[in-house]
Design an enzyme around this catalytic site. Structure first.
Site, short mmCIF file in Angstrom:
data_model
loop_
_atom_site.label_atom_id
_atom_site.label_comp_id
_atom_site.label_asym_id
_atom_site.label_seq_id
_atom_site.Cartn_x
_atom_site.Cartn_y
_atom_site.Cartn_z
N ASN A 1 -12.89 -3.48 2.18
CA ASN A 1 -13.88 -2.41 2.25
C ASN A 1 -14.75 -2.49 0.99
OD1 ASN A 1 -12.88 -1.26 4.67
ND2 ASN A 1 -11.28 -0.19 3.52
N HIS B 1 -10.10 -5.20 -3.56
CA HIS B 1 -8.78 -5.47 -2.98
C HIS B 1 -8.92 -5.95 -1.55
CE1 HIS B 1 -9.79 -1.20 -2.58
NE2 HIS B 1 -9.19 -1.22 -1.41
N LEU B 2 -8.02 -6.84 -1.19
CA LEU B 2 -7.95 -7.39 0.16
C LEU B 2 -6.74 -6.76 0.85
CD1 LEU B 2 -8.79 -9.60 2.29
CD2 LEU B 2 -7.25 -11.14 1.08
N HIS B 3 -7.01 -6.01 1.92
CA HIS B 3 -5.91 -5.46 2.71
C HIS B 3 -5.35 -6.56 3.62
CE1 HIS B 3 -6.82 -1.02 2.21
NE2 HIS B 3 -8.03 -1.50 1.96
N GLY C 1 -16.42 2.20 3.34
CA GLY C 1 -15.13 2.88 3.38
C GLY C 1 -14.23 2.61 2.20
N GLN C 2 -14.80 2.08 1.09
CA GLN C 2 -13.97 1.80 -0.08
C GLN C 2 -13.64 3.08 -0.82
OE1 GLN C 2 -15.70 -1.11 -2.71
NE2 GLN C 2 -13.90 -1.21 -4.03
N ASP D 1 0.84 -1.19 0.00
CA ASP D 1 0.00 0.00 0.00
C ASP D 1 0.88 1.25 0.00
OD1 ASP D 1 -3.22 0.54 0.92
OD2 ASP D 1 -1.80 2.21 1.13
N ILE D 2 0.48 2.23 -0.80
CA ILE D 2 1.29 3.43 -0.94
C ILE D 2 1.29 4.27 0.33
CG2 ILE D 2 -0.47 5.01 -1.88
CD1 ILE D 2 1.65 5.76 -4.05
P1 5GP Z 1 -9.83 1.26 0.28
O1 5GP Z 1 -10.15 2.43 1.18
O2 5GP Z 1 -10.42 1.43 -1.10
O3 5GP Z 1 -10.17 -0.05 0.91
O4 5GP Z 1 -8.26 1.24 0.17
C1 5GP Z 1 -7.55 1.75 -0.93
C2 5GP Z 1 -6.09 1.66 -0.59
O5 5GP Z 1 -5.35 1.83 -1.78
C3 5GP Z 1 -5.61 2.72 0.41
O6 5GP Z 1 -5.05 2.09 1.55
C4 5GP Z 1 -4.59 3.52 -0.39
O7 5GP Z 1 -3.49 3.94 0.39
C5 5GP Z 1 -4.18 2.56 -1.49
N1 5GP Z 1 -3.77 3.19 -2.73
C6 5GP Z 1 -4.45 4.16 -3.40
N2 5GP Z 1 -3.79 4.49 -4.53
C7 5GP Z 1 -2.69 3.69 -4.56
C8 5GP Z 1 -1.62 3.58 -5.50
O8 5GP Z 1 -1.53 4.26 -6.53
N3 5GP Z 1 -0.65 2.66 -5.22
C9 5GP Z 1 -0.70 1.87 -4.10
N4 5GP Z 1 0.29 1.01 -3.91
N5 5GP Z 1 -1.70 1.97 -3.20
C10 5GP Z 1 -2.68 2.87 -3.43
#
Ligand code: 5GP
Ligand code: ZN
Length: 124
Positions: free
Chosen positions: A96, A109-111, A102-103, A30-31
């Protein structure tokens, strides 16, 4: 999906710190990590949310789930159970789904969060 940032990562159009790849799934860091270990596991095919996944996609959903503990272990977050039956270590998984879930990125995607008590301080 031309405007999907995760599809662009799959297509190598934008960089990511990739930790695993096969024909069906991709995993990368994650970035903005919310824990010492914070990985994102995605299907290569664009699925917007868990609610949009179809019955024909259960195999790739299963691959994501099965991959989570393997990658967690590779990053020092395995769950082990000792001879006395006491568990040690561990990681947290999270999907999410939708705005109320909270998506923020609409490619399923799976964190995978790891580190000491990785759920502490997580916003989502
Ligand atoms: P969500 O809130 O949709 O479950 O999580 C999205 C996740 O994607 C966030 O934790 C965010 O930091 C990560 N993310 C968003 N853009 C990028 C990207 O360009 N590269 C990477 N590696 N992670 C990203
Ligand atoms: Zn996508």
């Amino acid at each position: 999906m031309p405007d999907c940032i995760f599809c662009k990562i799959v297509a190598k159009q934008i960089p990511a710190s990739i930790v695993y790849e096969d024909d069906d799934v991709l995993a990368f860091k994650d970035i903005h990590p919310a824990a010492p270990v914070h990985l994102l596991l995605i299907p290569k095919v664009h699925i917007a949310t868990l609610s949009q996944a179809t019955a024909s996609q259960v195999d790739v959903l299963g691959k994501l789930l099965a991959l989570a503990p393997k990658l967690a272990a590779e990053h020092g977050c395995a769950v082990t159970i000792d001879e006395a039956g006491v568990p040690h270590g561990g990681f947290k998984t999270l999907i999410n789904s939708g705005p109320d879930g909270g998506q923020e990125v609409y490619h399923l995607h799976l964190h995978v969060y790891g580190g000491p008590k990785p759920w502490r301080g997580l916003a989502s």
